[in-house]
Design an enzyme around this catalytic site. Structure first.
Site, PDB file in Angstrom:
ATOM      1  CD  GLN A 136      -2.513   1.089   2.778  1.00 26.52           C
ATOM      2  OE1 GLN A 136      -1.939   0.672   3.786  1.00 26.52           O
ATOM      3  NE2 GLN A 136      -3.766   1.478   2.799  1.00 26.52           N
ATOM      4  N   GLY A 137       0.850   2.010  -1.082  1.00 28.24           N
ATOM      5  CA  GLY A 137       1.634   3.245  -1.161  1.00 28.24           C
ATOM      6  C   GLY A 137       0.763   4.451  -0.868  1.00 28.24           C
ATOM      7  CE1 TYR A 138      -3.888   3.734  -0.747  1.00 25.34           C
ATOM      8  CE2 TYR A 138      -5.173   4.721   1.009  1.00 25.34           C
ATOM      9  CZ  TYR A 138      -5.116   4.015  -0.177  1.00 25.34           C
ATOM     10  OH  TYR A 138      -6.275   3.595  -0.770  1.00 25.34           O
ATOM     11  CB  SER A 139       2.001   6.772   4.997  1.00 21.23           C
ATOM     12  OG  SER A 139       0.874   6.187   5.566  1.00 21.23           O
ATOM     13  CB  SER A 171       2.925  -3.079   5.585  1.00 20.39           C
ATOM     14  OG  SER A 171       2.704  -2.214   6.661  1.00 20.39           O
ATOM     15  CD  GLU A 253      -5.208  -0.203   6.061  1.00 18.37           C
ATOM     16  OE1 GLU A 253      -5.369   0.752   5.268  1.00 18.37           O
ATOM     17  OE2 GLU A 253      -4.148  -0.416   6.664  1.00 18.37           O
ATOM     18  CB  SER A 384      -3.896   7.634  14.634  1.00 19.00           C
ATOM     19  OG  SER A 384      -4.580   8.860  14.456  1.00 19.00           O
ATOM     20  CD  GLU A 386      -4.931   9.805  18.792  1.00 12.97           C
ATOM     21  OE1 GLU A 386      -4.539   9.173  17.796  1.00 12.97           O
ATOM     22  OE2 GLU A 386      -4.622   9.479  19.956  1.00 12.97           O
TER      23      GLU A 386
HETATM   24  C1  FAD Z   1       2.951  -0.958  11.612  1.00 15.88           C
HETATM   25  C2  FAD Z   1       2.531   0.085  10.616  1.00 15.88           C
HETATM   26  C3  FAD Z   1       2.270  -0.304   9.309  1.00 15.88           C
HETATM   27  C4  FAD Z   1       1.893   0.643   8.369  1.00 15.88           C
HETATM   28  N1  FAD Z   1       1.716   0.249   7.062  1.00 15.88           N
HETATM   29  C5  FAD Z   1       1.444   1.169   6.120  1.00 15.88           C
HETATM   30  C6  FAD Z   1       1.376   0.796   4.746  1.00 15.88           C
HETATM   31  O1  FAD Z   1       1.507  -0.360   4.380  1.00 15.88           O
HETATM   32  N2  FAD Z   1       1.164   1.766   3.828  1.00 15.88           N
HETATM   33  C7  FAD Z   1       0.994   3.063   4.168  1.00 15.88           C
HETATM   34  O2  FAD Z   1       0.776   3.875   3.293  1.00 15.88           O
HETATM   35  N3  FAD Z   1       1.045   3.459   5.469  1.00 15.88           N
HETATM   36  C8  FAD Z   1       1.278   2.544   6.455  1.00 15.88           C
HETATM   37  N4  FAD Z   1       1.372   2.928   7.768  1.00 15.88           N
HETATM   38  C9  FAD Z   1       1.269   4.346   8.101  1.00 15.88           C
HETATM   39  C10 FAD Z   1       0.037   4.738   8.894  1.00 15.88           C
HETATM   40  O3  FAD Z   1      -1.096   4.770   8.091  1.00 15.88           O
HETATM   41  C11 FAD Z   1       0.350   6.111   9.514  1.00 15.88           C
HETATM   42  O4  FAD Z   1       1.372   5.913  10.462  1.00 15.88           O
HETATM   43  C12 FAD Z   1      -0.852   6.735  10.184  1.00 15.88           C
HETATM   44  O5  FAD Z   1      -1.800   7.105   9.247  1.00 15.88           O
HETATM   45  C13 FAD Z   1      -0.455   7.962  11.029  1.00 15.88           C
HETATM   46  O6  FAD Z   1       0.290   8.854  10.288  1.00 15.88           O
HETATM   47  P1  FAD Z   1       1.710   9.408  10.795  1.00 15.88           P
HETATM   48  O7  FAD Z   1       2.535   8.239  11.249  1.00 15.88           O
HETATM   49  O8  FAD Z   1       2.277  10.280   9.756  1.00 15.88           O
HETATM   50  O9  FAD Z   1       1.375  10.247  12.116  1.00 15.88           O
HETATM   51  P2  FAD Z   1       0.879  11.765  12.154  1.00 15.88           P
HETATM   52  O10 FAD Z   1      -0.162  11.988  11.128  1.00 15.88           O
HETATM   53  O11 FAD Z   1       2.083  12.651  12.134  1.00 15.88           O
HETATM   54  O12 FAD Z   1       0.190  11.814  13.575  1.00 15.88           O
HETATM   55  C14 FAD Z   1       0.941  11.976  14.790  1.00 15.88           C
HETATM   56  C15 FAD Z   1      -0.036  11.999  15.943  1.00 15.88           C
HETATM   57  O13 FAD Z   1      -0.916  13.140  15.840  1.00 15.88           O
HETATM   58  C16 FAD Z   1      -2.287  12.738  15.875  1.00 15.88           C
HETATM   59  N5  FAD Z   1      -3.069  13.548  14.947  1.00 15.88           N
HETATM   60  C17 FAD Z   1      -2.719  13.909  13.688  1.00 15.88           C
HETATM   61  N6  FAD Z   1      -3.697  14.637  13.128  1.00 15.88           N
HETATM   62  C18 FAD Z   1      -4.691  14.719  14.025  1.00 15.88           C
HETATM   63  C19 FAD Z   1      -5.996  15.336  14.020  1.00 15.88           C
HETATM   64  N7  FAD Z   1      -6.449  16.006  12.956  1.00 15.88           N
HETATM   65  N8  FAD Z   1      -6.772  15.222  15.136  1.00 15.88           N
HETATM   66  C20 FAD Z   1      -6.322  14.530  16.229  1.00 15.88           C
HETATM   67  N9  FAD Z   1      -5.089  13.930  16.283  1.00 15.88           N
HETATM   68  C21 FAD Z   1      -4.298  14.027  15.200  1.00 15.88           C
HETATM   69  C22 FAD Z   1      -2.280  11.284  15.408  1.00 15.88           C
HETATM   70  O14 FAD Z   1      -3.379  10.574  15.918  1.00 15.88           O
HETATM   71  C23 FAD Z   1      -0.970  10.777  16.002  1.00 15.88           C
HETATM   72  O15 FAD Z   1      -1.151  10.400  17.349  1.00 15.88           O
HETATM   73  C24 FAD Z   1       1.739   1.992   8.757  1.00 15.88           C
HETATM   74  C25 FAD Z   1       1.977   2.383  10.082  1.00 15.88           C
HETATM   75  C26 FAD Z   1       2.367   1.439  11.006  1.00 15.88           C
HETATM   76  C27 FAD Z   1       2.623   1.905  12.420  1.00 15.88           C
END
Ligand code: FAD
Length: 403
Positions: A136-139, A171, A253, A384, A386
């Site tokens: 999955q190429g999202y983040s 992942s 998902e 997350s 949140e």
């Molecule tokens: C084990 C694992 C596997 C993953 N696999 C994939 C994958 O295969 N493909 C992919 O694309 N991504 C993947 N991800 C990424 C995952 O989707 C992101 O980590 C997630 O969406 C959070 O983004 P971030 O890490 O950039 O945190 P941030 O967006 O920087 O958030 C940091 C903190 O701030 C809080 N926050 C941010 N914005 C808000 C808001 N508006 N209101 C309240 N709180 C807020 C969040 O809840 C979090 O606690 C994976 C992550 C993990 C941990």
């Protein structure tokens, strides 16, 4: 539409049950009984043994790993009732479903809804046979919770796109054959400038760098795209429709993460049985520590209620045309419960539940510690907690203006 008489339904279900039993007797190797569904993991069929391969091929050929998907694309073409019979009969002999991964969990259902005929015929059958690993190429480094901020850009070059940018937390990126990605095709509109496309992981210009996690494993990667050529036929839906398609995929998902996923997998191991092994019991066989007993009972009641509710909610959503925003509620609650369960296991085992390595710890003890640490990620990936709260407030409870 005329409904089938109940006796006919019963007779055809009985016949199907016999067919499944015969299939298991002919194809399921007893030595795999009780083993986990490792092949549905991120590395897919990377390390499978010849026996595991044969089992995957037998199930894949019938489409029984994706039982309700359409037959013309390699699925089983079965009813929900028949799918439950497969689940039930497989469980009775300790057989796992060898078809899985992101293709089954999220990409396949999304492509069935938004892909064109050629894309479905090309990509769905290999998913049903468990041959292709998708990632999955999202983040991106600056696009996680605020996913629509993504900057990976695809320039239109006539018959193909030229893609440049960086994804992160991919992942299984190091094992994947293909990636479903959301990329920017227009910088003038945050949401409408996003498109959904399929990228070959072995295309020139794709580079992956594994990231090590707290649990000691490296199941995910940074992924870099440098002048990667993506044929136009790999665009799913219309250019600019990627946000709609991408959000739909996230609903699949989230439903999978919670509804039938991690927590359901854990429930095979009874907490009460584990506690009886590690903690003092009285003459009646019950735990002497009443506080712990209460905590375990309370947890089992809440988690079993949740799993039943999740099952019902998923069925209801499907009956109304697919997954829905309820997936955010399921993800929030299901991942929290799974974390609670890991904490309880540690409390039950005491110091024996905190081993990292060494002969004094059993395999299950070491595995559960890693599971406890990995479980911390479950309230982050797939969006997350949140972010789920925001979605629930906006789209389920209607507390904020829609955007
Ligand atoms: C084990 C694992 C596997 C993953 N696999 C994939 C994958 O295969 N493909 C992919 O694309 N991504 C993947 N991800 C990424 C995952 O989707 C992101 O980590 C997630 O969406 C959070 O983004 P971030 O890490 O950039 O945190 P941030 O967006 O920087 O958030 C940091 C903190 O701030 C809080 N926050 C941010 N914005 C808000 C808001 N508006 N209101 C309240 N709180 C807020 C969040 O809840 C979090 O606690 C994976 C992550 C993990 C941990």
């Amino acid at each position: 539409m005329p409904t089938q008489p109940e006796s006919d339904v019963q007779a055809s279900e009985d016949a199907f049950r016999t067919e499944v039993r015969q299939f298991l007797a002919a194809h399921f190797p007893a030595e795999l009984s009780g083993t986990g569904n490792m092949l549905a993991g991120l590395d897919g069929p990377t390390n499978e043994t010849p026996v595991q391969k044969k089992w995957r091929e037998a199930v894949g050929e019938r489409g029984w790993g994706t039982p309700t998907w359409p037959k013309e694309y390699g699925g089983g073409g079965l009813t929900k009732g028949q799918a439950r019979i497969i689940e039930h009969e497989f469980a009775k002999v300790g057989a796992y479903n060898p078809i899985g991964g992101m293709g089954v969990m999220m990409f396949g259902p999304t492509l069935l809804e938004y892909g064109d005929e050629k894309q479905k015929l090309e990509h769905i059958p290999p998913i049903c046979r468990g041959e292709i690993r998708w990632c999955q190429g999202y983040s991106e480094p600056n696009a996680g919770s605020d996913l629509a901020n993504l900057q990976t850009f695809a320039v239109d070059k006539g018959d193909h796109y030229l893609v440049n940018g960086q994804k992160t937390w991919t992942s299984g990126g190091q094992w994947a054959d293909k990636c479903f990605a959301i990329v920017r095709t227009d910088r003038s509109d945050k949401h409408k400038g996003i498109s959904f496309m399929l990228i070959d992981m072995d295309a020139p210009g794709v580079e992956v760098r594994p990231i090590t996690m707290i649990s000691g494993t490296s199941p995910f990667c940074e992924t870099f795209f440098t002048d990667v050529k993506v044929p136009k036929e790999n665009l799913v839906g219309r250019e600019g429709q990627g946000w709609t398609i991408g959000k739909r995929l996230l609903q699949h998902e989230r439903t999978n993460i919670s509804g039938g996923g991690r927590l359901a997998g854990m429930m095979g191991q009874s907490l009460a049985d584990v506690a009886k092994k590690y903690c003092e019991t009285g003459g009646d066989g019950a735990l002497v520590n009443k506080v712990l007993r209460d905590k375990i009972a309370d947890f089992e009641i809440r988690s079993n209620s949740f799993l039943l509710t999740a099952r019902r909610a998923v069925e209801e959503s499907k009956a109304q045309g697919g997954v829905s925003e309820i997936s955010s509620v399921l993800k929030k609650v299901g991942t929290k419960l799974a974390q609670e369960r890991s904490e309880l296991l540690i409390e039950i085992r005491g110091l024996q539940g905190l081993g990292w390595e060494g002969d004094e710890f059993g395999d299950d003890e070491l595995e559960d510690v890693r599971g406890w640490l990995f479980g911390k990620a479950a309230t982050i990936y797939g969006g997350s907690t949140e972010v789920q709260n925001n979605i629930i407030a906006k789209r389920v409870l209607g507390m904020l203006d829609h955007q």
